[in-house]
Design an enzyme around this catalytic site. Structure first.
Site, PDB file in Angstrom:
ATOM      1  N   SER A 145       0.861  -1.182   0.000  1.00 20.07           N
ATOM      2  CA  SER A 145       0.000   0.000   0.000  1.00 20.07           C
ATOM      3  C   SER A 145       0.894   1.227   0.000  1.00 20.07           C
ATOM      4  CB  SER A 145      -0.888   0.015   1.255  1.00 20.07           C
ATOM      5  OG  SER A 145      -1.554   1.255   1.403  1.00 20.07           O
ATOM      6  N   TYR A 158      -1.802  -0.268  10.545  1.00 18.04           N
ATOM      7  CA  TYR A 158      -1.931  -0.694   9.151  1.00 18.04           C
ATOM      8  C   TYR A 158      -0.648  -0.390   8.389  1.00 18.04           C
ATOM      9  CZ  TYR A 158      -3.710  -1.038   4.375  1.00 18.04           C
ATOM     10  OH  TYR A 158      -3.888  -1.366   3.052  1.00 18.04           O
TER      11      TYR A 158
END
Length: 247
Positions: A145, A158
């Site tokens: 990501s 995250y």
């Protein structure tokens, strides 16, 4: 630019393939002629995607998969090997993103992100790496990501998991002269990542931003296809795919 599966004789395994980037990747690669094996917990959704791919003339299978369980991942890989004879590509895509500030102490969700995003990626590598080394070739694509490149409030845990995915990917790339390794880091992408868990207000804001500027999951699927479609002597190490409007 799209690529054909000229250098892929065996299966392409895709985790988290019941929706979002995983589903889009399965559909896109299936349309290009790659034999795909879809894995996720929601087998009803997998079955529907496989039916669509087959009806369009592609080759596709599915198998129930929980990436947090190493035995489940090994069963998934064994199934693909039985059906197609070998595994040429693994797309480690399964992920969760329940965002919240650290002081909310949503520890169960921290552990879930560690188990799915990081441990699940490691389980995939552990299950396919011996096979790929034995056959002398293979390709592991780890979906990270842009949160693995920067840290924002509410995304600390995250981001930590995605930084870790990038680190282990680069380590594996340096260790292996047999297995190609690609990191794909999407920006805002339309998917179900914001549908489960996390702080409601934070995820509402992320959903609104994604609705305004988010990439279609198919854009990430095309990036994955580009990487795996290169000649065996070419290792596309990292692809970052952001919406043009994303800062």
């Amino acid at each position: 630019m799209t690529s054909t599966p000229s250098n892929t004789a065996g299966a392409v395994l895709i985790t988290g393939a019941s929706s979002g980037i995983g589903e889009a990747t399965a559909r896109h690669l299936g349309a290009l002629g790659y034999p795909v094996v879809l894995g996720a917990r929601r087998v009803d959704k997998l079955a529907a995607v496989v039916d669509d791919i087959r009806e369009a003339g592609g080759r596709a299978e599915f198998h129930e998969l929980d990436v947090t369980d190493l035995a489940s991942v090994r069963d998934f890989v064994a199934f693909a090997t039985t059906v197609y004879g070998r595994v040429d590509v693994l797309v480690n895509n399964a992920g969760v993103m329940p965002l919240s500030t650290m002081n909310a102490l949503r520890i169960d969700e921290w552990n879930q992100m560690i188990d799915v995003n990081l441990r699940g990626t490691l389980h995939g590598i552990a299950a396919v790496l011996p096979l790929m080394e034995a056959q002398g070739s293979g390709h592991i694509v780890n979906v990270a990501s842009v949160s693995g490149l920067r840290v924002d409030p509410t995304a600390a845990v995250y981001s930590a998991t995605k930084f870790a995915v990038r680190a282990l990917s680069e380590g594996l790339r340096q260790e292996s002269r047999v297995v190609r390794v690609t990191i794909v880091s999407p920006g805002f992408t339309v998917s179900e990542l914001t549908e489960r868990g996390g702080d409601v207000a934070t995820l509402d804001a992320v959903r609104a931003t994604t609705a305004q500027m988010g990439l279609p999951a198919s854009a990430v699927a095309e990036a994955i296809a580009y990487a795996i479609g290169q000649p065996a002597t070419v290792d596309v190490n990292e692809i970052i795919v952001r919406p043009t409007l994303q800062g």
